[in-house]
Design a protein around this motif. Structure first.
Motif, short mmCIF file in Angstrom:
data_model
loop_
_atom_site.label_atom_id
_atom_site.label_comp_id
_atom_site.label_asym_id
_atom_site.label_seq_id
_atom_site.Cartn_x
_atom_site.Cartn_y
_atom_site.Cartn_z
N PHE A 1 51.00 -66.66 -30.22
CA PHE A 1 50.04 -66.54 -29.13
C PHE A 1 49.01 -65.46 -29.44
O PHE A 1 47.82 -65.62 -29.13
CB PHE A 1 50.77 -66.23 -27.81
CG PHE A 1 51.66 -67.35 -27.34
CD1 PHE A 1 51.13 -68.41 -26.63
CD2 PHE A 1 53.01 -67.36 -27.65
CE1 PHE A 1 51.93 -69.45 -26.19
CE2 PHE A 1 53.83 -68.39 -27.22
CZ PHE A 1 53.29 -69.45 -26.49
N LYS B 1 46.59 -66.90 -31.77
CA LYS B 1 45.72 -67.90 -31.12
C LYS B 1 44.52 -67.24 -30.45
O LYS B 1 43.40 -67.79 -30.50
CB LYS B 1 46.53 -68.67 -30.07
CG LYS B 1 45.71 -69.63 -29.22
CD LYS B 1 46.58 -70.33 -28.18
CE LYS B 1 45.74 -71.26 -27.30
NZ LYS B 1 46.58 -71.96 -26.29
N ARG C 1 56.20 -64.62 -29.76
CA ARG C 1 54.90 -64.24 -29.22
C ARG C 1 53.79 -64.18 -30.27
O ARG C 1 52.61 -64.30 -29.93
CB ARG C 1 55.01 -62.87 -28.53
CG ARG C 1 55.83 -62.91 -27.25
CD ARG C 1 55.72 -61.59 -26.53
NE ARG C 1 56.49 -61.59 -25.28
CZ ARG C 1 56.45 -60.60 -24.41
NH1 ARG C 1 55.69 -59.55 -24.63
NH2 ARG C 1 57.18 -60.66 -23.31
N LEU D 1 50.57 -65.06 -23.19
CA LEU D 1 51.39 -66.25 -22.94
C LEU D 1 50.84 -67.10 -21.80
O LEU D 1 51.31 -68.22 -21.58
CB LEU D 1 52.84 -65.84 -22.62
CG LEU D 1 53.76 -65.54 -23.81
CD1 LEU D 1 53.29 -64.33 -24.61
CD2 LEU D 1 55.19 -65.33 -23.34
#
Length: 725
Positions: free
Chosen positions: A174, A177, A171, A119
């Motif tokens: 993320f 990503k 979450r 994060l």
């Protein structure tokens, strides 16, 4: 915590693994370190098992294990992580956690990140520079059970009252990503099994040199120094020896528990997981692949399900593959393949994509490549048989007359167009001239290109997963798949899906009255001598020379490239070959094949409509007739509906015995839609017809001579690219 000292690393390695084999002198001096001595960074949600898995992986690889919670955060803060979170709150905790991670420095370690590290963007950019981020993609229900047992009280977000499922859902984006490599954990996988998957994933990442492709006609793979990787075969299309590229080591096999993870995923999520397993991240990194996949299968499809499976009647289901921009199954590959092609292009060349089409591929290629963002030096030239496509297919293709895209009619058949393109690739004088004079390289987007075929195995997999999700089958129970078959690419992709672990019992190949594949499977003879190509109500499969049959024979022969080369060289020269009996037996164990007449095709459209109100296109009707004859009903049968009925409106009018056919194609679609309970009118196709009706004119036609097609290629290059001076 800053740089870990050598003594700390050795201590951590020793304490994580009691084996006396791992010592400071042995692994530091003699062991070949994974990922070039960089870190292996384990990432995942709370409860994913990162710490335990990290210790097992470190032990297996003889590396130090570092747990960010224990070794970095608590060491820096001099207090438990839970106490820190309670004292400062979630927002400040993330900032302080991120700063601590930015000060962390180590190499050659297995590092277990915290669930909240991803994060903090700056911290992740910092640690990502030090190693490979491995995402433990664990089943959400497994996570919830573990967290309940652990009575976890130190997760950012809990203090605000958010439920755990919402925290995990937030979450996930993320984790997606930042990942470099995904480890898909099956439902109920033990930590030892997850650790084994991590080790294999790291080994695969390290061994990029092994993930190569070979030609179906390459007799001595070891004789060539050149290694063709995915990025090479996407751009080249056809192998230089005239064969088709296939993965040297085959496709990855997926176990049942991993397949079950995919059941509740969306189509693009399924596609991403499967393609990650088939495309090495050194060719297309995880982040880029994700962007491409979600662009390919998004709002450009009329159905959110992308390729929905619908019950027809009895034990038969229809997979609707026509919800893409051009209303045919080709969109499932050609909304993605051009993005892969553009990604893999060398920077200094122009590329001209040559395509032969029996109808649907042309418009799908033009749509797919037309959707690329600017800056790509790529042109598209499509050749189609003037009298061998429907009026709507022709309008879809000739409507793309602008820019670096063009469709040209040829007063011949599909086989002539495809044969001419293959000949161009094989003539070094021509390809050398185009490269030297115009800086242009030829490639193809037909299903002979591996990147065209690969996305198609996704929808066969997805069909089975949909049946599991809807309770029609339990995972492991077989299904049959019946496919209208022309160039054999769709059928071959189903064979590959079966190879990866989809429980497909038989692939049923359905032909119209041209029936070359059906005759071949029945007799073992592939005979084109004196065989005319007959026009039909299902023109997309009006093909006599099925290119992907070469991949199928390579597959069932166990990779016998000498046999493949012998058979297809004979077909090129003599227009005939006979398969050896043992090979024919193996083919029949993989596929069934049949054909139907024109009258039977139309009767199937009419009967299904009378029984259900559903209108099939003529190709799906061919599959229906053959499935009814060959499939025994002991398991579900999925019919591949390869096109929307509106693309072949005159034939459907004839089948439904509707006497007055409107002259305007758009009006034809409206009238058919009023008679159908499903599927719905295809919006993109209707818009295309309206545009074509308002600007209808002539279209480009060239002589049915090889030299004339070559002239069209050179003219297209001249119009699209500047000459090299």
């Amino acid at each position: 915590m800053g740089l870990l000292t050598a003594s700390q690393l050795v201590l951590r390695a020793a304490t994580c693994c009691p084996s006396p084999l791992v010592t400071s002198s042995s692994w530091l001096s003699t062991r070949s370190l994974p990922v070039g001595g960089m870190n292996i960074l384990l990432m995942g949600p709370p409860g994913a098992g990162k710490t335990t898995v990290g210790r097992i992986v470190a032990c297996r690889l003889g590396l130090p294990a570092v747990d960010v919670d224990d070794d970095v955060l608590e060491a820096a803060w001099k207090m438990p992580v839970a106490a820190k979170l309670a004292s400062v709150g979630g927002e400040r905790f993330l900032e302080e956690e991120g700063r601590a991670l930015c000060n962390f420095s180590a190499s050659g370690c297995v590092v277990s990140l915290t669930g909240s590290n991803p994060l903090h963007a700056e911290a992740m950019r910092h640690v990502r520079r030090t190693g490979l981020v491995v995402y433990l993609d664990v089943d959400g229900e497994d996570i919830m059970r573990r967290l309940a047992r652990m009575e976890v009280n130190r997760i950012v977000g809990q203090e605000s009252g958010a439920c755990m499922r919402d925290i995990l859902r937030h979450r996930k984006r993320f984790y997606e990503k930042w990942l470099d490599v995904r480890v898909l954990c099956g439902t109920g996988d033990a930590v030892e099994e997850v650790a084994e998957k991590v080790v294999k994933a790291v080994e695969r990442y390290d061994d990029y040199a092994a993930e190569t492709y070979v030609s179906t006609r390459c007799e001595d793979v070891g004789a060539s120094d050149r290694k063709a990787h995915f990025s090479d075969v996407v751009v080249e299309g056809l192998a230089t020896d005239g064969g088709l590229y296939v993965p040297k080591n085959g496709l990855p096999q997926i176990d049942a528990r991993e397949w079950l993870r995919l059941v509740d995923m969306s189509y693009p999520e399924r596609a991403l997981v499967l393609l990650e397993k088939c495309i090495h991240p050194s060719d297309v990194c995880a982040a880029d692949l994700r962007t491409m996949v979600f662009k390919a299968y998004g709002s450009n499809f009329a159905s959110e399900a992308v390729a929905p499976v619908k019950h027809l009647h009895g034990n038969q289901y229809v997979q609707e593959l026509f919800h893409g921009p051009t209303a045919s199954f080709k969109d499932l590959a050609l909304q993605l393949m051009p993005q892969l092609f553009a990604h893999c292009l060398p920077p200094m060349c122009n590329y001209l994509i040559l395509v032969a089409t029996s109808g649907d591929t042309g418009s799908a290629v033009l749509s797919g490549f037309g959707g690329l963002s600017g800056g790509h030096k790529t042109g598209v030239l499509v050749f189609f048989p003037e009298g061998g496509v429907s009026e709507i297919q022709k309008l879809q293709m000739t409507g793309h007359g602008e820019g670096n895209a063009r469709a040209v009619a040829v007063p011949s058949d599909f086989d002539f167009c495809q044969r001419s393109i293959k000949r161009m690739f094989g003539e070094s004088g021509l390809t050398g001239h185009l490269a030297a004079e115009y800086g242009t390289v030829l490639s193809t987007a037909n299903s002979i290109n591996w990147a065209r075929l690969l996305p198609q195995l996704v929808y066969h997999s997805s069909a089975y997963l949909d049946l599991c999700r809807d309770g029609a089958v339990k995972f492991g129970e077989p299904v049959d798949v019946c496919i209208p078959t022309g160039n054999f690419g769709n059928a071959m992709s189903a064979v590959y899906a079966k190879r990866m672990g989809v429980p497909i019992r038989r692939v049923i190949c359905a032909s119209n009255h041209n029936r070359v594949v059906a005759d071949f499977i029945a007799t073992g003879e592939y005979d084109l001598r004196g065989r005319p190509l007959l026009p039909s109500h299902s023109p997309a499969i009006d093909i006599l020379k099925s290119s992907n049959l070469e991949r199928f024979i390579y597959h069932v022969s166990g990779g016998d490239a000498r046999l493949v080369k012998e058979l297809f060289t004979r077909l090129d020269r003599q227009r005939h070959f006979r398969a050896p009996e043992p090979l024919l037996g193996r083919m029949r164990r993989e596929v069934l094949a049949g054909w139907c007449s024109e009258d039977d095709c139309l009767a199937a459209v009419r009967t299904v409509h009378a029984q259900t109100g559903y209108v099939m296109d003529t190709h799906t009707a061919v599959a229906k007739v053959v499935a009814d004859r060959l499939q025994d009903g002991s398991c579900p049968a999925v019919l591949c509906s390869t096109a929307h009925y509106g693309k072949f409106a005159p034939a459907v009018f004839k089948a439904l015995r509707i006497p007055s056919i409107p002259e305007d194609p758009a009006e034809q679609l409206k009238e058919l839609a009023s008679a159908a309970s499903g599927p719905e009118t295809h919006g993109d196709m209707m818009e295309c017809l309206k545009r074509s009706s308002s600007s209808r004119g002539g279209h480009r036609v060239c002589r049915a001579e090889y030299s004339a097609l070559v002239e069209e290629v050179e003219s297209m290059i001249q119009d699209s690219f500047l000459k090299v001076m």
